[in-house]
Design an enzyme around this catalytic site. Sequence first.
Site, mmCIF file in Angstrom:
data_model
loop_
_atom_site.group_PDB
_atom_site.id
_atom_site.type_symbol
_atom_site.label_atom_id
_atom_site.label_comp_id
_atom_site.label_asym_id
_atom_site.label_seq_id
_atom_site.Cartn_x
_atom_site.Cartn_y
_atom_site.Cartn_z
ATOM 1 N N GLY A 3 0.817 -1.209 0.000
ATOM 2 C CA GLY A 3 0.000 0.000 0.000
ATOM 3 C C GLY A 3 0.845 1.251 0.000
ATOM 4 O O GLY A 3 2.049 1.188 -0.238
ATOM 5 N N ASN A 4 0.208 2.388 0.220
ATOM 6 C CA ASN A 4 0.946 3.658 0.298
ATOM 7 C C ASN A 4 0.349 4.526 1.398
ATOM 8 O O ASN A 4 -0.658 4.175 1.993
ATOM 9 C CB ASN A 4 0.954 4.352 -1.067
ATOM 10 C CG ASN A 4 -0.431 4.723 -1.529
ATOM 11 O OD1 ASN A 4 -1.099 5.561 -0.944
ATOM 12 N ND2 ASN A 4 -0.895 4.061 -2.588
ATOM 13 N N ARG A 5 0.994 5.657 1.659
ATOM 14 C CA ARG A 5 0.626 6.490 2.803
ATOM 15 C C ARG A 5 -0.474 7.507 2.524
ATOM 16 O O ARG A 5 -0.717 8.379 3.356
ATOM 17 C CB ARG A 5 1.856 7.240 3.319
ATOM 18 C CG ARG A 5 2.892 6.353 3.962
ATOM 19 C CD ARG A 5 4.005 7.222 4.534
ATOM 20 N NE ARG A 5 5.132 6.430 4.978
ATOM 21 C CZ ARG A 5 5.190 5.810 6.146
ATOM 22 N NH1 ARG A 5 4.185 5.900 6.994
ATOM 23 N NH2 ARG A 5 6.254 5.100 6.465
ATOM 24 N N SER A 6 -1.111 7.441 1.372
ATOM 25 C CA SER A 6 -2.159 8.422 1.103
ATOM 26 C C SER A 6 -3.312 8.277 2.093
ATOM 27 O O SER A 6 -3.824 7.186 2.293
ATOM 28 C CB SER A 6 -2.691 8.242 -0.318
ATOM 29 O OG SER A 6 -3.788 9.107 -0.517
#
Length: 235
Positions: free
Chosen positions: A33-36
């Site tokens: 995933g990512n930190r958005s």
Amino acid sequence: AHDAREARALAGRRVLVTAGGTREALDPVRFLGNRSSGKQGIALARAARDAGAQVHLIAAHVEAELPQGMRITRVSSARELQEASLAAAGESDVVIMAAAVADYRPDTVGEHKMKKSEDGTDPVIRLIRNPDILRGIVAQREERGLDQLIVGFAAETGDPEHSVLDFGRAKLRRKGCDLLVLNEVGTDKVFGRDDTEVVVLSARTGDESGARGSKDEVARFVVARIAGEPGVGTG
Ligand code: CTP
Ligand code: CA
């Protein structure tokens, strides 16, 4: 603090907003995933709604409360986001592509939860490229001859040879969208924070102007820039 005309700058316009970060499954319990946080995209959806637009929000793993007064579709992976976005874009006057889309996904997804190996060999994850959703939306507009404004986002750090603005201008050209909302990211900037700074680059007019403030203030600025593009706003 808005007069009636400004508040209705997108009256009746159909606006699609994507927000949040996609997750790419490794197995039934794990993902890349990512930190958005999705906060900026949600703020944009609210600002468009408050400007009179009919909003469809496609949310991928947002860490903020989902707003009222709009249609909401929830998705997880980049490919789910692509399918939902292309369909919704076909019925939109404005597309705001604020979601953080994973560039890659694991090439295989385990059907069962992965176990540690018995013989001490550790797994290697192979990645394959996800589709470029924004470019697909631009291509669909051309194919169908749609009258549509397409807005991309870019979070850049710059490097010793290129400024953040250099990267933004190149990305605007490469993506073929009409506006690019550019922000500079560092370790503690932008992601998950409540204040932000952007520059909005317009391919149609060449305008490059920015704003800083809370994500709501920046969202109102971006919506005003969208409404100010030739042929978009009702004001
Ligand atoms: N985007 C997209 N589909 C992807 C990747 C990105 O639609 N597979 C969209 C994002 O939602 C954003 C814009 O493209 O609006 C720019 O995203 P960014 O990650 O900055 O662009 P990339 O083309 O992936 O370039 P980079 O190699 O710099 O990550
Ligand atoms: Ca990317």
